[in-house]
Design a protein around this motif. Structure first.
Motif, PDB file in Angstrom:
ATOM      1  N   UNK A 123      45.198  49.809 -12.332  1.00  0.00           N
ATOM      2  CA  UNK A 123      45.647  49.308 -11.033  1.00  0.00           C
ATOM      3  C   UNK A 123      46.641  50.277 -10.374  1.00  0.00           C
ATOM      4  N   UNK A 124      47.495  50.901 -11.169  1.00  0.00           N
ATOM      5  CA  UNK A 124      48.486  51.816 -10.587  1.00  0.00           C
ATOM      6  C   UNK A 124      47.835  53.111 -10.107  1.00  0.00           C
TER       7      UNK A 124
ATOM      8  N   UNK B 275      48.406  41.249  -9.401  1.00  0.00           N
ATOM      9  CA  UNK B 275      48.198  42.435  -8.578  1.00  0.00           C
ATOM     10  C   UNK B 275      48.275  41.965  -7.137  1.00  0.00           C
ATOM     11  N   UNK B 276      49.247  42.505  -6.381  1.00  0.00           N
ATOM     12  CA  UNK B 276      49.481  42.071  -5.005  1.00  0.00           C
ATOM     13  C   UNK B 276      48.602  42.860  -4.037  1.00  0.00           C
ATOM     14  N   UNK B 277      48.032  42.152  -3.084  1.00  0.00           N
ATOM     15  CA  UNK B 277      47.162  42.719  -2.050  1.00  0.00           C
ATOM     16  C   UNK B 277      46.093  43.658  -2.619  1.00  0.00           C
ATOM     17  N   UNK B 278      45.193  43.129  -3.455  1.00  0.00           N
ATOM     18  CA  UNK B 278      44.165  43.999  -4.049  1.00  0.00           C
ATOM     19  C   UNK B 278      43.109  44.383  -3.020  1.00  0.00           C
ATOM     20  N   UNK B 279      42.599  45.595  -3.133  1.00  0.00           N
ATOM     21  CA  UNK B 279      41.495  46.021  -2.275  1.00  0.00           C
ATOM     22  C   UNK B 279      40.213  46.058  -3.119  1.00  0.00           C
ATOM     23  N   UNK B 280      39.063  46.209  -2.501  1.00  0.00           N
ATOM     24  CA  UNK B 280      37.807  46.184  -3.262  1.00  0.00           C
ATOM     25  C   UNK B 280      37.702  47.264  -4.340  1.00  0.00           C
ATOM     26  N   UNK B 281      38.345  48.420  -4.119  1.00  0.00           N
ATOM     27  CA  UNK B 281      38.304  49.489  -5.140  1.00  0.00           C
ATOM     28  C   UNK B 281      38.987  49.041  -6.427  1.00  0.00           C
ATOM     29  N   UNK B 282      40.101  48.333  -6.290  1.00  0.00           N
ATOM     30  CA  UNK B 282      40.838  47.857  -7.464  1.00  0.00           C
ATOM     31  C   UNK B 282      39.995  46.856  -8.233  1.00  0.00           C
TER      32      UNK B 282
ATOM     33  N   UNK C  56      36.631  45.629 -12.966  1.00  0.00           N
ATOM     34  CA  UNK C  56      35.402  45.077 -13.547  1.00  0.00           C
ATOM     35  C   UNK C  56      34.681  46.102 -14.412  1.00  0.00           C
ATOM     36  N   UNK C  57      34.942  47.396 -14.195  1.00  0.00           N
ATOM     37  CA  UNK C  57      34.295  48.444 -14.991  1.00  0.00           C
ATOM     38  C   UNK C  57      35.089  48.825 -16.236  1.00  0.00           C
ATOM     39  N   UNK C  58      36.207  48.147 -16.500  1.00  0.00           N
ATOM     40  CA  UNK C  58      37.014  48.473 -17.685  1.00  0.00           C
ATOM     41  C   UNK C  58      36.263  48.133 -18.966  1.00  0.00           C
ATOM     42  N   UNK C  59      36.438  48.971 -19.960  1.00  0.00           N
ATOM     43  CA  UNK C  59      35.834  48.736 -21.264  1.00  0.00           C
ATOM     44  C   UNK C  59      36.937  48.250 -22.207  1.00  0.00           C
ATOM     45  N   UNK C  60      37.043  46.932 -22.362  1.00  0.00           N
ATOM     46  CA  UNK C  60      38.102  46.345 -23.186  1.00  0.00           C
ATOM     47  C   UNK C  60      37.552  45.976 -24.564  1.00  0.00           C
ATOM     48  N   UNK C  61      38.408  45.950 -25.587  1.00  0.00           N
ATOM     49  CA  UNK C  61      37.937  45.648 -26.945  1.00  0.00           C
ATOM     50  C   UNK C  61      37.432  44.212 -27.092  1.00  0.00           C
ATOM     51  N   UNK C  62      36.636  44.003 -28.134  1.00  0.00           N
ATOM     52  CA  UNK C  62      36.117  42.668 -28.422  1.00  0.00           C
ATOM     53  C   UNK C  62      37.271  41.759 -28.841  1.00  0.00           C
ATOM     54  N   UNK C  63      37.179  40.498 -28.505  1.00  0.00           N
ATOM     55  CA  UNK C  63      38.222  39.549 -28.862  1.00  0.00           C
ATOM     56  C   UNK C  63      39.265  39.369 -27.783  1.00  0.00           C
ATOM     57  N   UNK C  64      39.116  40.047 -26.650  1.00  0.00           N
ATOM     58  CA  UNK C  64      40.045  39.919 -25.534  1.00  0.00           C
ATOM     59  C   UNK C  64      39.338  39.156 -24.422  1.00  0.00           C
TER      60      UNK C  64
END
Length: 121
Positions: free
Chosen positions: A47-48, A94-101, A106-114
């Motif tokens: 996000x940053x 996350x304040x005032x998110x835009x479509x890119x954020x 949504x494309x983040x690859x997070x570990x299983x169990x989260x």
């Protein structure tokens, strides 16, 4: 001047312009606190990079589920075993998110169990 009994109240108010702030609220849950913290760090970094204002992570209370089980079914019925399941939670706004954020999150690859719950406020 205060209104007397039976009189209508005198209301004096000035209209102020209120800027509506949209928030994207993320609730991250998991069994391993290290995985939860690493996932939150990854989300905040993403996000940053998109120049978003991030509030958090806010640690929420750990949910503890306790289970008591008999060790034996017949003779040693008084002997019991206890297990517990801890669910660690964090909240990120996350304040005032835009479509890119939203797309990059949504494309983040997070570990299983989260588990991530996304809510627009």
């Amino acid at each position: 001047m205060l209104p007397r009994h039976g009189e209508d109240k005198i209301v004096m108010s000035k209209k102020k312009e209120v800027e509506l702030v949209q928030k994207l609220r993320l609730r991250i849950r998991g069994y391993d606190h290290k995985l939860v913290d690493n996932s939150v760090k990854q989300i905040i970094d993403t996000a940053s990079r998109q120049d978003a204002k991030v509030v958090g992570p806010v640690p929420l209370p750990t949910e503890i589920k306790k289970y008591t089980v008999n060790r034996s079914t017949f003779v040693h019925k008084d002997s019991r075993e206890q297990f517990e399941l801890r669910i660690h939670k964090r909240m990120v706004d996350i304040l005032n998110p835009n479509p890119k954020i939203i797309e990059s999150l949504s494309n983040l690859n997070l570990p299983a169990g989260i588990d991530i719950e996304i809510k627009m406020i």
